[in-house]
Design an enzyme around this catalytic site. Structure first.
Site, PDB file in Angstrom:
ATOM      1  N   CYS A 104      -3.787   2.907   6.407  1.00 29.99           N
ATOM      2  CA  CYS A 104      -2.705   3.869   6.236  1.00 29.99           C
ATOM      3  C   CYS A 104      -2.929   4.682   4.960  1.00 29.99           C
ATOM      4  CB  CYS A 104      -1.351   3.166   6.286  1.00 29.99           C
ATOM      5  SG  CYS A 104      -0.054   4.259   6.875  1.00 29.99           S
ATOM      6  N   HIS A 147      -1.449   0.372  11.237  1.00 32.28           N
ATOM      7  CA  HIS A 147      -1.422  -0.942  10.571  1.00 32.28           C
ATOM      8  C   HIS A 147      -1.912  -2.026  11.524  1.00 32.28           C
ATOM      9  CE1 HIS A 147       0.692   0.114   6.841  1.00 32.28           C
ATOM     10  NE2 HIS A 147       1.214   1.072   7.580  1.00 32.28           N
ATOM     11  N   GLU A 176      -2.861  -4.933  10.929  1.00 32.78           N
ATOM     12  CA  GLU A 176      -2.496  -6.297  10.514  1.00 32.78           C
ATOM     13  C   GLU A 176      -1.316  -6.865  11.302  1.00 32.78           C
ATOM     14  OE1 GLU A 176      -2.182  -3.547   8.712  1.00 32.78           O
ATOM     15  OE2 GLU A 176      -0.468  -3.582   7.344  1.00 32.78           O
TER      16      GLU A 176
HETATM   17  N1  GLN Z   1       2.715   7.102   2.036  1.00 38.65           N
HETATM   18  C1  GLN Z   1       1.902   7.377   3.180  1.00 38.65           C
HETATM   19  C2  GLN Z   1       2.676   8.081   4.288  1.00 38.65           C
HETATM   20  O1  GLN Z   1       3.881   8.014   4.326  1.00 38.65           O
HETATM   21  C3  GLN Z   1       1.250   6.109   3.694  1.00 38.65           C
HETATM   22  C4  GLN Z   1       2.220   5.135   4.267  1.00 38.65           C
HETATM   23  C5  GLN Z   1       1.658   3.753   4.462  1.00 38.65           C
HETATM   24  O2  GLN Z   1       0.633   3.415   3.895  1.00 38.65           O
HETATM   25  N2  GLN Z   1       2.318   2.942   5.253  1.00 38.65           N
HETATM   26  O3  GLN Z   1       2.095   8.667   5.140  1.00 38.65           O
END
Ligand code: GLN
Length: 555
Positions: A383, A520, A522
């Site tokens: 992310c 994500h 995970e």
């Molecule tokens: N801050 C970034 C976004 O909102 C990444 C978010 C995250 O890593 N879950 O896109």
């Protein structure tokens, strides 16, 4: 008809109620029952999505895009049933729903009160979580009530489950209470008084527990169990010792050996085959006999509280088991990293930059991504970790010196990461947002699929389609993709509709293993299968060990 087990907690928090509930669910599942778990959180936030990870640990995301308590992660890792939005609710959600009904006039002029309106709403939410009375209904729903008995805020929940058990009738619900039995070193004794008091509190509310799970740093001897039984009105075989264990995978066996599942099945009149915990014994065996070690640097900013990265830690552990190695994770505070000291990362077999929000610590993460790229250490960016890898590549390879994300520098000259204003959500609906949208519930959330480009590292791992869960606001800016591609970045997966970037990587001719993913992964890892991406990442870390220090790998 669905039967219920209500799990409450006493004396102090953080005793492992989530693991205890998930373990009981796992044992019941091994007896052939269809089981689900529901978590009730007493706080007023509508969901944990707007809370800092320092407050409440990780926010777990379900397939259907709910931002939930991290206990739902344990649930999915322990049992087969997948969690949905309905498996976790908060006091905030209950009040929101009651107040909406009141505004609509649904209460027909009545005075709206905690009892019965709030308590009825809680019971409806619990039944919804269990698919009660529908063709999807489970055999047993284990309902974990957050907080500690005696807290003002969890009182309506306790009152609601007492009423629900009464309404369901005899042998339809069981109560399990998790308590603490401290060892007082100076006296050389285990003390049962806090347990006596917490059960008294519970009985005042009208709940008589059927079983007590006594957390202690050691096993509770029989004479102490007898004493607890006498003072709490719980049969002695219901006083179960839950000592500290070195791995959570041992908990189902510990509870089963003392007959917890037998007791619950007797109480609920459930006739099932005996439990079979072989898969848990195999897991314990695997964790206790690793054939090697790998060391991974996790460069993030929530490093003081390891619960902030709960699913990630577990996913790496699972991947370690799949590769028969122990994964040592070192948490590096990204705020302390700079070009002057980033070489400290050279001693690790791989570098991982996890998700995160806000500008603090971002330049340190960019440094880590650059170091991994230039020194050919395996890199996985998740992310925000993908976004910083893209920014780094844009700045130092594609020549876009001031590249950034509009999350950090809203008017930066090269916004390679930017806010998207319209996207399709997990349920297929079109969602929109602007810079001024509320923070709660305005992210790209939940499971979405995209096509993977053949011939890429991602394709080797995932095959043709990747379906993973999301939780973010910003995206790789489509207007810069051609420039980045020309400079050598591989975009290996794009969503079908909006062409949002899902995976970036470096060609394997340039770097042995460098990948950033916008989702994500995970959240989908389990101890049984691991997860293909983490399995491959840990494998790459092992390969790195072999190429960099052959003697170490052979040792
Ligand atoms: N801050 C970034 C976004 O909102 C990444 C978010 C995250 O890593 N879950 O896109």
């Amino acid at each position: 008809m669905t039967k219920f087990v209500f799990v409450t907690g006493g004396v102090v928090s953080s005793l492992g109620k989530g693991i205890a509930s998930a373990s009981l669910a796992a044992i019941l599942e091994s007896r052939g029952l269809k089981v689900t778990l529901i978590k009730l959180d007493p706080y007023l936030n509508v969901d944990p999505g707007t809370m800092s990870p320092f407050q409440h640990g990780e926010v777990f995301v379900t397939n259907d895009g709910a931002e939930t308590d991290l206990d739902l992660g344990h649930y999915e890792r322990f049992i087969e049933t997948r969690m949905k939005k309905a498996n976790n609710f908060t006091t905030g959600q209950i009040y929101k729903s009651v107040l909406e009904k009141e505004r609509r006039g649904d209460y027909l002029g009545k005075t709206v009160q905690v009892i019965p309106h709030v308590t009825n709403e809680i019971q409806d939410f619990i039944k919804r979580g269990a698919d009660f009375g529908t063709p999807d209904a489970v055999d047993v729903a284990i309902v974990e009530i957050g907080g500690t008995v005696g807290d003002i805020e969890s009182l309506p929940f306790l009152e609601a489950v007492r009423q629900l058990s009464l309404r369901l009738g005899p042998n339809q619900a069981a109560f399990v209470h998790l308590t603490y039995v401290p060892w007082i070193a100076a006296a050389g004794e285990l003390k049962t008084k806090p347990t006596q008091h917490t059960v008294q509190k519970l009985r005042e509310i009208g709940i008589q527990p059927d079983a007590l799970l006594c957390r202690a740093d050691r096993c509770i001897p029989d004479d102490e169990r007898e004493k607890i039984s006498l003072f709490t009105n719980v049969a002695q075989w219901g006083v179960i010792s839950m000592p500290d264990v070195d791995t959570i995978y041992k908990v189902p066996r510990v509870l089963h050996e003392q007959g917890l599942d037998g007791l619950i099945c007797d109480k609920l009149r459930l006739n099932t085959p005996p439990a079979n915990l072989k898969r848990w014994d195999d897991l314990v065996n695997e964790t206790e006999h690793p054939k090697g070690n790998v060391s991974i640097a996790m460069v993030g900013k929530y490093v003081e509280l390891s619960d902030s990265y709960k699913s990630l830690n577990e996913a790496l552990r699972h991947a370690g088991m799949k590769n028969h190695v122990h994964v040592n994770i070192s948490y590096i505070d990204s705020e302390t990293l700079s070009p002057d000291n980033v070489a400290q990362l050279a001693k690790f077999d791989a570098i991982l930059v996890p998700g995160g929000f806000g500008v603090r610590g971002v330049e340190g993460k960019i440094c880590a991504a650059r170091f991994a790229r230039e020194t050919k250490i395996p890199y996985l960016g998740i992310c925000l970790g993908m976004q910083v890898a893209t920014i780094e590549f844009a700045r130092h390879v594609a020549g876009l010196t001031d590249a950034n994300s509009t999350e950090f520098v809203p008017d930066c000259p090269h916004p390679v990461i930017a806010l998207i204003t319209e996207w399709k959500d997990a349920d297929g609906s079109i969602k929109t947002r602007t810079e001024d949208s509320d923070l709660g519930g305005t992210m790209r959330l939940g499971a979405q699929s995209s096509d993977v480009v053949k011939g890429t590292l991602a394709h080797k791992i995932y095959g043709n389609v990747v379906t993973e869960r999301h939780r973010h606001r910003f995206e790789a800016n489509v207007n810069y993709l051609d420039k980045l591609r020309q400079a050598g970045l591989v975009i290996s997966a794009l969503t079908q509709r909006e062409h949002l970037t899902e995976i970036v990587e470096l060609p394997q001719a340039v770097h042995p293993w460098f990948m950033g993913v916008q989702f994500h992964p995970e959240f989908k890892s389990t101890p049984w299968a691991g997860h293909p991406l983490f399995n491959a990442f840990v494998r790459a870390a092992l390969d790195q060990q072999v190429t960099s220090t052959p003697e170490k790998a052979l040792a």
